[in-house]
Write a protein that holds these residues in place. Structure first.
Motif: not given
Length: 287
Positions: A166, A172, A168
């Motif tokens: 991922t 972030k 993600e």
């Protein structure tokens, strides 16, 4: 006077097991990881498995540089142990300020001659550079040979590639760099990453589904090796040891004439940004 007793130094993002580091006399300075319940030293009192657990529970740890004190203490110890030269190869300056901090502190030492290099790489890319330098030292390579020729050559000719499950956490954590964030979750698109010339992460390929990851990693390694005849290989994993074992066998078949094949497990710091389910393969060209 060229240094006579040479120490090798890197940071916890080189992904060397404590055993490999010890056997090869490689000194490791830990990066710091700030969690909800306090600050930890990567590889000393926190591991990748702890990070995966925290990420799964929704916590987002923050990474920070080694402390100046940690680096100073290591320099002090090396001087006390009779070293007069230090070769330090650190995590990519495109991802972290660790290289820069080490370089600045090294300049202040009068008792040690310290050469600090930006690996422009991470994880096993750095680890196998250190292991090969340890080998060169054992074979009697001189300070001049290592610092002028060998280290730059290894940095330039080491190619690590990673699959991530991922993007993600990279998003972030603000380390997305040159990676195009793909809307890939629904389609099971898995990005494969390498390092750009400036040391940031970049996308080098993408595949559909985990099954294709291994074959693509091997393709990338074979391509990077080209027609070279002398090389080292490496595999790494973050929370995927069985798949790494499979990958290792396939890599050995694809590039059977290796000098060494080394393996490692991802550190806590890099895991903050890439999560688990990570596989890596690398090639280091020696000729």
């Amino acid at each position: 006077m060229a240094p006579r007793k040479i120490a090798l130094l890197t940071d916890s993002c080189a992904d060397l097991s404590p055993q490999l580091a010890e056997e090869n006399h490689i000194h490791v300075v830990p990066l710091r990881i700030r969690c909800a319940d306090g600050e930890y030293r990567d590889g000393v009192d926190i591991s990748a498995a702890d990070i995966y657990r925290r990420l799964r529970s929704g916590e987002l740890p923050k990474t920070s540089l080694p402390t100046g004190e940690d680096i100073e203490a290591l320099f002090d110890r090396l001087a006390a142990e009779g070293y007069d030269g230090v070769i330090a190869v650190m995590l990519s300056g495109g991802l972290s300020g660790t290289y820069n901090l080490t370089r600045l502190l090294a300049q202040e030492r009068k008792d040690l001659e310290i050469k600090v290099y930006d690996s422009v790489s991470g994880s096993l890319g750095v680890g196998i550079t250190m292991l090969q330098l340890a080998e060169d030292l054992r074979a009697g390579a001189s300070w001049r040979e290592l610092t002028k020729k060998r280290v730059p050559q290894l940095i330039e000719n080491t190619y690590p590639f990673f699959s991530v499950d991922t993007l993600e956490y990279l998003q972030k954590g603000g380390r997305i760099g040159k990676i195009t964030a793909m809307a890939g979750t629904m389609l099971q698109i898995k990005p494969l990453l390498g390092f750009a010339p400036d040391g940031q992460l970049q996308s080098v390929a993408k595949v559909r589904g985990r099954r294709q990851v291994q074959d693509k990693l091997i393709d990338l390694a074979v391509k990077a090796c080209g027609s070279h005849r002398k090389y080292n290989l490496a595999v790494a994993n973050g929370g995927a040891p069985e798949e790494m074992a499979e990958l290792k066998e396939k890599l050995k078949q694809a590039l059977p004439d290796y000098d060494h094949i080394w393996e490692g497990e991802l550190d806590g710091t890099l895991s903050v940004y890439i999560g688990d389910g990570v596989l890596g393969a690398g090639v280091q060209v020696l000729d």
